[in-house]
Design a protein around this motif. Structure first.
Motif, PDB file in Angstrom:
ATOM      1  N   GLN A 108       0.869  -1.180   0.000  1.00  0.00           N
ATOM      2  CA  GLN A 108       0.000   0.000   0.000  1.00  0.00           C
ATOM      3  C   GLN A 108       0.905   1.228   0.000  1.00  0.00           C
ATOM      4  O   GLN A 108       1.994   1.189   0.565  1.00  0.00           O
ATOM      5  CB  GLN A 108      -0.867  -0.016   1.262  1.00  0.00           C
ATOM      6  CG  GLN A 108      -1.858   1.097   1.371  1.00  0.00           C
ATOM      7  CD  GLN A 108      -2.999   0.954   0.377  1.00  0.00           C
ATOM      8  OE1 GLN A 108      -3.534  -0.107   0.184  1.00  0.00           O
ATOM      9  NE2 GLN A 108      -3.344   2.036  -0.263  1.00  0.00           N
ATOM     10  N   VAL A 109       0.455   2.322  -0.608  1.00  0.00           N
ATOM     11  CA  VAL A 109       1.227   3.562  -0.593  1.00  0.00           C
ATOM     12  C   VAL A 109       0.453   4.609   0.192  1.00  0.00           C
ATOM     13  O   VAL A 109      -0.754   4.757   0.027  1.00  0.00           O
ATOM     14  CB  VAL A 109       1.530   4.056  -2.019  1.00  0.00           C
ATOM     15  CG1 VAL A 109       2.241   5.405  -1.991  1.00  0.00           C
ATOM     16  CG2 VAL A 109       2.383   3.029  -2.760  1.00  0.00           C
ATOM     17  N   SER A 110       1.175   5.317   1.053  1.00  0.00           N
ATOM     18  CA  SER A 110       0.595   6.410   1.833  1.00  0.00           C
ATOM     19  C   SER A 110       1.243   7.716   1.392  1.00  0.00           C
ATOM     20  O   SER A 110       2.426   7.747   1.055  1.00  0.00           O
ATOM     21  CB  SER A 110       0.849   6.200   3.323  1.00  0.00           C
ATOM     22  OG  SER A 110       0.371   7.305   4.075  1.00  0.00           O
ATOM     23  N   ALA A 111       0.469   8.785   1.457  1.00  0.00           N
ATOM     24  CA  ALA A 111       1.014  10.112   1.154  1.00  0.00           C
ATOM     25  C   ALA A 111       1.837  10.643   2.326  1.00  0.00           C
ATOM     26  O   ALA A 111       2.474  11.682   2.208  1.00  0.00           O
ATOM     27  CB  ALA A 111      -0.112  11.083   0.815  1.00  0.00           C
ATOM     28  N   ALA A 112       1.844   9.935   3.441  1.00  0.00           N
ATOM     29  CA  ALA A 112       2.581  10.363   4.630  1.00  0.00           C
ATOM     30  C   ALA A 112       4.046   9.932   4.571  1.00  0.00           C
ATOM     31  O   ALA A 112       4.403   8.982   3.881  1.00  0.00           O
ATOM     32  CB  ALA A 112       1.937   9.776   5.882  1.00  0.00           C
ATOM     33  N   ALA A 113       4.868  10.617   5.339  1.00  0.00           N
ATOM     34  CA  ALA A 113       6.279  10.251   5.474  1.00  0.00           C
ATOM     35  C   ALA A 113       6.401   8.938   6.258  1.00  0.00           C
ATOM     36  O   ALA A 113       5.532   8.613   7.072  1.00  0.00           O
ATOM     37  CB  ALA A 113       7.035  11.351   6.210  1.00  0.00           C
ATOM     38  N   PRO A 114       7.491   8.177   6.046  1.00  0.00           N
ATOM     39  CA  PRO A 114       7.677   6.937   6.793  1.00  0.00           C
ATOM     40  C   PRO A 114       7.588   7.114   8.307  1.00  0.00           C
ATOM     41  O   PRO A 114       7.053   6.247   9.006  1.00  0.00           O
ATOM     42  CB  PRO A 114       9.079   6.472   6.368  1.00  0.00           C
ATOM     43  CG  PRO A 114       9.249   7.038   4.999  1.00  0.00           C
ATOM     44  CD  PRO A 114       8.559   8.379   5.049  1.00  0.00           C
ATOM     45  N   SER A 115       8.082   8.234   8.818  1.00  0.00           N
ATOM     46  CA  SER A 115       8.027   8.449  10.275  1.00  0.00           C
ATOM     47  C   SER A 115       6.592   8.548  10.778  1.00  0.00           C
ATOM     48  O   SER A 115       6.270   8.040  11.853  1.00  0.00           O
ATOM     49  CB  SER A 115       8.816   9.696  10.673  1.00  0.00           C
ATOM     50  OG  SER A 115       8.290  10.829  10.006  1.00  0.00           O
TER      51      SER A 115
END
Length: 149
Positions: free
Chosen positions: A4-11
């Motif tokens: 899945q891809v999120s628009a959020a940063a990994p942190s």
């Protein structure tokens, strides 16, 4: 394996994963209750922590075995499912504009012949969790925003 891809940063994604007591905020209705049974190193959700999470009457007991901020969250399910040697890993990779989430698990079924059924159910469940995690991290709130068309 689920990607899945999120628009959020990994942190931001990792912060939600590492907050075991907060899973019920972003993973509901699949996980309606979540809390720490034991803190780990670093506290609260590092290696050795035990998270309890699920929807009654199925509450899993999960021990954190890897805690690499913004990169990897891994845990073993110790009880609550008809499996043994269950290891789940969630790997986070920065991608242009966000984070790729790769969530996968391996297990041995307790009841011979049930592996394929359990794998299908768990993949369905993990797919929904990964989707909710990605959206909640992007929203920055720790709660799952409404789905958009």
């Amino acid at each position: 394996m689920v990607t899945q891809v999120s628009a959020a940063a990994p942190s931001a994604v990792f912060d939600l994963l590492a907050d075991g007591a907060g899973w019920s905020r972003w993973a509901s209705p699949f996980i309606s209750r979540s809390w720490w049974e034991r803190e780990g190193t670093p506290p609260p959700g590092g290696v050795g922590a035990v998270r309890r999470a699920g929807r009654p009457p199925l509450i899993a007991r999960e021990e954190i075995v890897e805690h690499v901020p913004a990169r990897r969250h891994a845990y073993r399910i110790r009880s609550g499912l008809p499996v043994r040697d269950y290891l789940e890993t969630v790997d986070l990779t920065p991608v242009d504009g966000g984070t790729e989430i790769v969530w996968q698990g391996n297990f041995v079924p307790l009841v011979p012949g049930t592996g394929a059924i359990l794998a299908a159910v768990l993949k369905f469940f993990i797919t929904r969790l990964a989707r909710r995690l990605a959206r909640a991290a992007a929203a920055g709130s720790g709660t799952t925003p409404p789905a958009t068309a």
